[in-house]
Design an enzyme around this catalytic site. Structure first.
Site, PDB file in Angstrom:
ATOM      1  N   LEU A 190      23.253 100.058  12.856  1.00 43.64           N
ATOM      2  CA  LEU A 190      23.407 100.945  13.802  1.00 43.64           C
ATOM      3  C   LEU A 190      23.038 100.340  15.449  1.00 43.64           C
ATOM      4  O   LEU A 190      22.219  99.560  15.328  1.00 43.64           O
ATOM      5  CB  LEU A 190      22.439 102.115  13.780  1.00 43.64           C
ATOM      6  CG  LEU A 190      22.597 102.943  12.302  1.00 43.64           C
ATOM      7  CD1 LEU A 190      21.808 104.051  12.331  1.00 43.64           C
ATOM      8  CD2 LEU A 190      24.245 103.633  12.606  1.00 43.64           C
ATOM      9  N   ASP A 191      23.707 100.674  16.359  1.00 45.33           N
ATOM     10  CA  ASP A 191      23.516  99.796  17.598  1.00 45.33           C
ATOM     11  C   ASP A 191      22.106 100.278  18.183  1.00 45.33           C
ATOM     12  O   ASP A 191      21.756 101.580  17.575  1.00 45.33           O
ATOM     13  CB  ASP A 191      24.494 100.117  18.523  1.00 45.33           C
ATOM     14  CG  ASP A 191      24.905 101.382  19.015  1.00 45.33           C
ATOM     15  OD1 ASP A 191      24.046 102.193  19.114  1.00 45.33           O
ATOM     16  OD2 ASP A 191      26.328 101.592  19.096  1.00 45.33           O
ATOM     17  N   LEU A 192      21.670 100.144  19.264  1.00 43.10           N
ATOM     18  CA  LEU A 192      20.378 100.414  19.934  1.00 43.10           C
ATOM     19  C   LEU A 192      20.235 101.935  20.052  1.00 43.10           C
ATOM     20  O   LEU A 192      19.045 102.160  19.833  1.00 43.10           O
ATOM     21  CB  LEU A 192      20.168  99.523  21.172  1.00 43.10           C
ATOM     22  CG  LEU A 192      19.000  99.594  22.045  1.00 43.10           C
ATOM     23  CD1 LEU A 192      17.827  98.862  21.128  1.00 43.10           C
ATOM     24  CD2 LEU A 192      19.050  99.028  23.256  1.00 43.10           C
ATOM     25  N   ASN A 193      21.391 102.388  20.540  1.00 39.35           N
ATOM     26  CA  ASN A 193      21.253 103.691  21.345  1.00 39.35           C
ATOM     27  C   ASN A 193      21.722 104.543  20.079  1.00 39.35           C
ATOM     28  O   ASN A 193      22.121 106.084  20.386  1.00 39.35           O
ATOM     29  CB  ASN A 193      21.953 103.783  22.526  1.00 39.35           C
ATOM     30  CG  ASN A 193      21.540 103.119  23.649  1.00 39.35           C
ATOM     31  OD1 ASN A 193      20.297 103.298  23.714  1.00 39.35           O
ATOM     32  ND2 ASN A 193      22.229 102.391  24.332  1.00 39.35           N
ATOM     33  N   THR A 194      21.784 104.125  18.888  1.00 40.98           N
ATOM     34  CA  THR A 194      22.357 105.252  17.768  1.00 40.98           C
ATOM     35  C   THR A 194      21.013 105.546  16.923  1.00 40.98           C
ATOM     36  O   THR A 194      20.373 104.664  16.370  1.00 40.98           O
ATOM     37  CB  THR A 194      23.654 104.580  16.987  1.00 40.98           C
ATOM     38  OG1 THR A 194      24.646 104.431  17.920  1.00 40.98           O
ATOM     39  CG2 THR A 194      23.899 105.692  15.880  1.00 40.98           C
TER      40      THR A 194
END
Length: 296
Positions: free
Chosen positions: A109-113
């Site tokens: 999951l990316d940083l902002n997810t």
């Protein structure tokens, strides 16, 4: 009779050292040797081969006999990497210690997810759950900023061309919301996990994702009471449901006692205190590092 051979990355993954993709990277970097010779991609080994990673001899007897899976509720702001040179928080920081192997993230999951992230000690399970050929469904809640037209929704259901090929949502459902809100919530599903795919699909329609939460991976839904930064280990039925979804045999036993795994008031309170304590300690360490680098 010749001993049966298997791909090197598959053997190392089965020992719980990492996912096949991760181990392929180690082989490319020259970190793996077979019988004293630096390994190359495509090498096959039998049960008599002497394997080393970073010069350390790997015991073939250290294979995990019990498949274990963790469910983690990832907060925004954590990286899906084992260690960050800038000292930023990672999803591995608070996971429990594991003997004779290590936790492997099933996808990223990316940083902002935020939301559901699974970990396992079984490299073959991780590889199959991530591989596009198995079509494991992922479900997300998405908050979108901007005017979402009927044509945009039609495009996202039928498929749009991204830089790495065609993509679409297998299901797309709008949630109820206030009429005057500039943000709209949708539930969407995908059968693959390409990099930033949910965000890129919406961006293809000139819309921006302002919030993204993963709710489900395959048959496993994020437990509603699990706080952000908290984890639980899955019981045998859930582990075997995951294994069956990618044609792996059932496990016979679990490392978890069901009674100890309940998200009751006592455990939730303890979990929240632990998450808060870790966050305070991490912020203190970041401030100390900055003082050491730049002075007070």
């Amino acid at each position: 009779m010749t001993a049966q051979s298997e791909k090197l990355q598959k053997v190392l993954a089965s020992l719980g050292l990492g996912s096949r993709r991760e181990i392929e990277g180690w082989i490319s970097e020259g970190r793996v040797s077979v019988n004293g010779t630096i390994a190359t991609l495509g090498d096959r080994v039998d049960e008599t081969a002497q394997l080393r990673v970073d010069g350390q001899l790997i015991s073939r007897q250290q294979a995990q006999k019990t498949c274990r899976v963790l469910m983690y509720n990832k907060p925004e702001g954590e990286l899906c990497t084992r260690k960050d040179e800038a000292g930023r928080p990672t999803v591995f920081d608070r996971l429990p210690q594991i003997k004779g192997g290590r936790w492997i993230a099933i996808g990223r999951l990316d940083l902002n997810t935020s939301g559901l992230l699974l970990f396992t000690n079984d490299g073959e399970l991780a590889n199959r759950l991530m591989h596009p050929s198995h079509q494991i469904e992922r479900e997300y809640a998405v908050r979108v900023f901007g005017e979402v037209t009927p044509q945009a929704l039609k495009n996202l259901r039928r498929g749009v061309k991204l830089e790495d090929g065609m993509a679409k949502f297998t299901t797309l459902r709008q949630r109820k919301q206030d009429e005057d809100s500039q943000n709209q919530w949708f539930d969407v599903t995908l059968n693959e996990g390409r990099n930033r795919e949910v965000r890129r699909l919406w961006e293809s329609q000139e819309l921006q994702v302002s919030r993204l939460i993963r709710l489900r991976y395959g048959s496993l839904a994020l437990k509603k009471r699990l706080p952000q930064g908290g984890w639980i280990e899955l019981e045998l039925d859930d582990v075997n449901a995951l294994r069956r979804s990618v044609q792996l045999p059932d496990e016979a036993e679990s490392a978890v006692d069901g009674k100890q795994n309940k998200l009751d008031h006592v455990r939730l309170s303890r979990m929240r205190r632990s998450v808060k304590k870790h966050r305070v300690k991490r912020e203190h360490n970041i401030k100390r590092t900055k003082r050491e680098r730049f002075g007070s």
